[in-house]
Write a protein that holds these residues in place. Sequence first.
Motif, PDB file in Angstrom:
ATOM      1  N   ALA A 223     -50.810 -15.307  19.384  1.00  0.00           N
ATOM      2  CA  ALA A 223     -49.695 -15.636  20.268  1.00  0.00           C
ATOM      3  C   ALA A 223     -49.916 -16.975  20.964  1.00  0.00           C
ATOM      4  CB  ALA A 223     -49.506 -14.531  21.310  1.00  0.00           C
ATOM      5  N   PHE A 224     -51.155 -17.277  21.282  1.00  0.00           N
ATOM      6  CA  PHE A 224     -51.453 -18.523  21.991  1.00  0.00           C
ATOM      7  C   PHE A 224     -51.310 -19.736  21.073  1.00  0.00           C
ATOM      8  CE2 PHE A 224     -54.278 -21.860  23.503  1.00  0.00           C
ATOM      9  CZ  PHE A 224     -53.940 -21.939  24.845  1.00  0.00           C
ATOM     10  N   LEU A 225     -51.843 -19.640  19.868  1.00  0.00           N
ATOM     11  CA  LEU A 225     -51.859 -20.805  18.967  1.00  0.00           C
ATOM     12  C   LEU A 225     -50.579 -20.949  18.150  1.00  0.00           C
ATOM     13  CD1 LEU A 225     -55.545 -20.755  17.688  1.00  0.00           C
ATOM     14  CD2 LEU A 225     -54.486 -22.408  19.232  1.00  0.00           C
ATOM     15  N   GLY A 226     -50.088 -19.842  17.612  1.00  0.00           N
ATOM     16  CA  GLY A 226     -48.938 -19.961  16.730  1.00  0.00           C
ATOM     17  C   GLY A 226     -49.265 -20.843  15.526  1.00  0.00           C
ATOM     18  N   GLU A 227     -48.260 -21.430  14.939  1.00  0.00           N
ATOM     19  CA  GLU A 227     -48.450 -22.319  13.792  1.00  0.00           C
ATOM     20  C   GLU A 227     -48.283 -23.775  14.229  1.00  0.00           C
ATOM     21  OE1 GLU A 227     -46.133 -21.310  10.352  1.00  0.00           O
ATOM     22  OE2 GLU A 227     -46.378 -19.153  10.659  1.00  0.00           O
ATOM     23  N   GLY A 228     -49.104 -24.642  13.674  1.00  0.00           N
ATOM     24  CA  GLY A 228     -48.961 -26.066  13.923  1.00  0.00           C
ATOM     25  C   GLY A 228     -49.768 -26.612  15.090  1.00  0.00           C
ATOM     26  N   ARG A 229     -50.662 -25.795  15.657  1.00  0.00           N
ATOM     27  CA  ARG A 229     -51.532 -26.274  16.735  1.00  0.00           C
ATOM     28  C   ARG A 229     -52.952 -26.476  16.219  1.00  0.00           C
ATOM     29  NH1 ARG A 229     -48.199 -22.637  19.909  1.00  0.00           N
ATOM     30  NH2 ARG A 229     -47.057 -23.809  21.493  1.00  0.00           N
ATOM     31  N   MET A 230     -53.764 -27.139  17.017  1.00  0.00           N
ATOM     32  CA  MET A 230     -55.081 -27.551  16.569  1.00  0.00           C
ATOM     33  C   MET A 230     -56.203 -26.636  17.058  1.00  0.00           C
ATOM     34  SD  MET A 230     -56.961 -31.291  16.995  1.00  0.00           S
ATOM     35  CE  MET A 230     -57.686 -30.935  18.595  1.00  0.00           C
ATOM     36  N   ILE A 231     -57.153 -26.395  16.169  1.00  0.00           N
ATOM     37  CA  ILE A 231     -58.447 -25.812  16.516  1.00  0.00           C
ATOM     38  C   ILE A 231     -59.488 -26.911  16.284  1.00  0.00           C
ATOM     39  CG2 ILE A 231     -60.209 -24.104  15.898  1.00  0.00           C
ATOM     40  CD1 ILE A 231     -58.000 -22.238  14.979  1.00  0.00           C
ATOM     41  N   TYR A 232     -60.334 -27.107  17.264  1.00  0.00           N
ATOM     42  CA  TYR A 232     -61.379 -28.125  17.114  1.00  0.00           C
ATOM     43  C   TYR A 232     -62.724 -27.464  17.313  1.00  0.00           C
ATOM     44  CZ  TYR A 232     -63.870 -32.547  17.428  1.00  0.00           C
ATOM     45  OH  TYR A 232     -64.724 -33.606  17.190  1.00  0.00           O
ATOM     46  N   ALA A 233     -63.603 -27.600  16.330  1.00  0.00           N
ATOM     47  CA  ALA A 233     -64.913 -26.945  16.371  1.00  0.00           C
ATOM     48  C   ALA A 233     -66.012 -27.988  16.161  1.00  0.00           C
ATOM     49  CB  ALA A 233     -65.000 -25.866  15.290  1.00  0.00           C
ATOM     50  N   ASP A 234     -67.018 -27.939  17.017  1.00  0.00           N
ATOM     51  CA  ASP A 234     -68.156 -28.865  16.895  1.00  0.00           C
ATOM     52  C   ASP A 234     -69.218 -28.459  17.915  1.00  0.00           C
ATOM     53  OD1 ASP A 234     -69.748 -30.937  16.013  1.00  0.00           O
ATOM     54  OD2 ASP A 234     -68.222 -32.486  16.304  1.00  0.00           O
ATOM     55  N   ARG A 235     -70.304 -29.191  17.899  1.00  0.00           N
ATOM     56  CA  ARG A 235     -71.318 -29.027  18.938  1.00  0.00           C
ATOM     57  C   ARG A 235     -71.166 -30.139  19.963  1.00  0.00           C
ATOM     58  NH1 ARG A 235     -76.613 -27.412  15.359  1.00  0.00           N
ATOM     59  NH2 ARG A 235     -76.081 -29.371  14.335  1.00  0.00           N
ATOM     60  N   ALA A 236     -71.458 -29.820  21.206  1.00  0.00           N
ATOM     61  CA  ALA A 236     -71.332 -30.814  22.282  1.00  0.00           C
ATOM     62  C   ALA A 236     -72.405 -31.890  22.133  1.00  0.00           C
ATOM     63  CB  ALA A 236     -71.463 -30.118  23.635  1.00  0.00           C
TER      64      ALA A 236
END
Length: 236
Positions: A223-236
């Motif tokens: 519900a929060f992301l839906g379609e067309g939004r970004m997920i960003y994954a990495d180490r700080a």
Amino acid sequence: MAELKSKLDRRALVRSGGAVALGAFLFRSSAFTSDPAARATPPARAATPGAQASKVAARAAPDPVEFPVNPGLLERARQAMDTHASSLRRRDRIALIDFSEASSERRMHLLDLEAGKATQLLVSHGSGSDPAHTGFVQSFSNAVGSNASSRGAYVTSNYYVGQHGRSQRLSGLDATNDNALQRAIVLHSAWYANPDMLRTHGMLGRSQGCFAVGEKELDDVFAFLGEGRMIYADRA
């Protein structure tokens, strides 16, 4: 007698003329000896509409939101949003995953950039990124068959029902994760990502590179992301 009266009249006239002259002198003196600062001070200029608007805007400007995430990682995520703007349908919300934290930490941050709100969830990483199952990501890989997590920006795509039930496809936007569709890297729920895993094992289980969240939390993430939004994954 008439002569004495005439003299008195002349004296009165002199006195009267002297009083008038003295009054005129005092009037002129007060005009010239008034406070020069009061006379020299120009009237205050009315503030221009632009200046007034600037002051109002300065008072009304909200304080910048400080999300409970690593600032450097958040800045890289914002830069990725700009870089991949043409691939994103919405830029109001993102999911930021800090893989420098252990799987026992709520390292998936759902950030509402417009409302300034954040929610933290547990999320698993791939077994290929943590072969010894230490609870920490040791490395990343984009290779097919690696079962590892990949770093970089993803855009959420369509939903489907697969091996792990309801799932959402992800497209990798960077050279470090552009095999996501081919590798079937998706967002889904799993029993090994439930919070009770921390009580029994002290860490979450591992996926095959997918972002697995708790079974009771999947609906909220979808519900929060839906379609067309970004997920960003990495180490700080």
